[in-house]
Design an enzyme around this catalytic site. Sequence first.
Site, mmCIF file in Angstrom:
data_model
loop_
_atom_site.group_PDB
_atom_site.id
_atom_site.type_symbol
_atom_site.label_atom_id
_atom_site.label_comp_id
_atom_site.label_asym_id
_atom_site.label_seq_id
_atom_site.Cartn_x
_atom_site.Cartn_y
_atom_site.Cartn_z
ATOM 1 N N ASP A 69 36.576 29.163 37.936
ATOM 2 C CA ASP A 69 37.024 30.450 37.400
ATOM 3 C C ASP A 69 37.073 31.472 38.529
ATOM 4 O O ASP A 69 36.351 31.371 39.518
ATOM 5 C CB ASP A 69 36.141 30.928 36.243
ATOM 6 C CG ASP A 69 34.668 30.622 36.444
ATOM 7 O OD1 ASP A 69 34.273 30.284 37.574
ATOM 8 O OD2 ASP A 69 33.907 30.714 35.466
ATOM 9 N N GLU A 128 35.842 35.590 31.916
ATOM 10 C CA GLU A 128 34.979 36.609 31.317
ATOM 11 C C GLU A 128 35.661 37.323 30.153
ATOM 12 O O GLU A 128 35.008 38.000 29.371
ATOM 13 C CB GLU A 128 34.568 37.642 32.376
ATOM 14 C CG GLU A 128 33.776 37.078 33.547
ATOM 15 C CD GLU A 128 32.373 36.619 33.161
ATOM 16 O OE1 GLU A 128 31.959 36.848 32.004
ATOM 17 O OE2 GLU A 128 31.696 36.027 34.013
#
Length: 374
Positions: A69, A128
């Site tokens: 990520d 997120e």
Amino acid sequence: MEKERLIAIRRDLHRIPEIGFQEYKTQQYLLNLLNQYPEERIEIETWRTGIFVKVNGTAPEKMLAYRADIDALSIEEQTGLPFASEHPGFMHACGHDMHMTIALGIIDHFVHHPVKHDLLFLFQPAEEGPGGAEPMLESDVLKKWTPDLITALHIAPELPVGTISTKSGLLFANTSELVIDLEGKGGHAAYPHTADDMVVAASTLVTQLQTVISRNTDPLDSAVITVGTITGGTAQNIIAEHAHLEGTIRTLSEESMRMVKKRIEELVKGIEIGFRCKGKVTYPSVYHQVYNTSGLTEEFMQFVSDHQLADVRTAKEAMTGEDFGYMLKKYPGFMFWLGADSSHGLHHAKLNPDEDAMETAVNVMVGYFSKYAN
């Protein structure tokens, strides 16, 4: 890739944190590095602010994947480090700068030391929020480059460097954002009988929500409802006509998630009746549980232990949310914790993970892919 190079890259990335689907500088930085490799060794595709990288095998029959990520958080960094965030209000406070660097280290090794099968690396935006994994899975790229196995890691500040931790089955919880809006009749503070106070309504609702955990959830199961913010009212002498609540729901089963949401909606209906108001419940972002594939996970743990690549520990289930769960829903694979030894935890403005952890991770994944991609 030398340790010093890994550290330099990580610090470059740490300086330029960007939130979900706004990772433009991050994407360009990664592309600048990736484009230095020979075209015959790697193929690159972009997707929004993310990147797919295929490292070509010598005689491929399958494809092993690794996801990193790339987004940061809306946090004002307080580390005081010389390479601290140059973007006010944003910080890599969850270790994604290290996740990206580890992926680059693995790519670098296999560009120069080819294996039989193809390796696919996914640099995924918006973990997120609002969630990049699920839409990334719908990319046309994954129709031509389809993984047979997918892996990922996450730094663990509470574990020492040189340690990894994981388990078969459920690793991370189902998570859902929760937003509740209450709308009633405002008025003068001197005449409460002429208004419907949404601050009182919201306060009542917050306490009622906890009964979903204490009285509706099986004591042998686990669930959490957290209301993180409440806003309402405009002045000390005005009864609020609106209240806005934001929070999260976390459960260890999909069945519990359905039950919790049903009870929340029922309680909001009760508030509507009791306080003569209108309520609205929404779930802006929902993440599927991270469920590691049995067999593959134990095999990975045994391999790392046998080859002394790291100290292997068995993890406990965590209420952490991770949209990598959507990838494991589609492809077999696993995720693991990487010890990073920081006195401050994830999402903390002073998080400062030990950079030596990156070398451990690269060695673990290079060793694993060298065996299982040949």
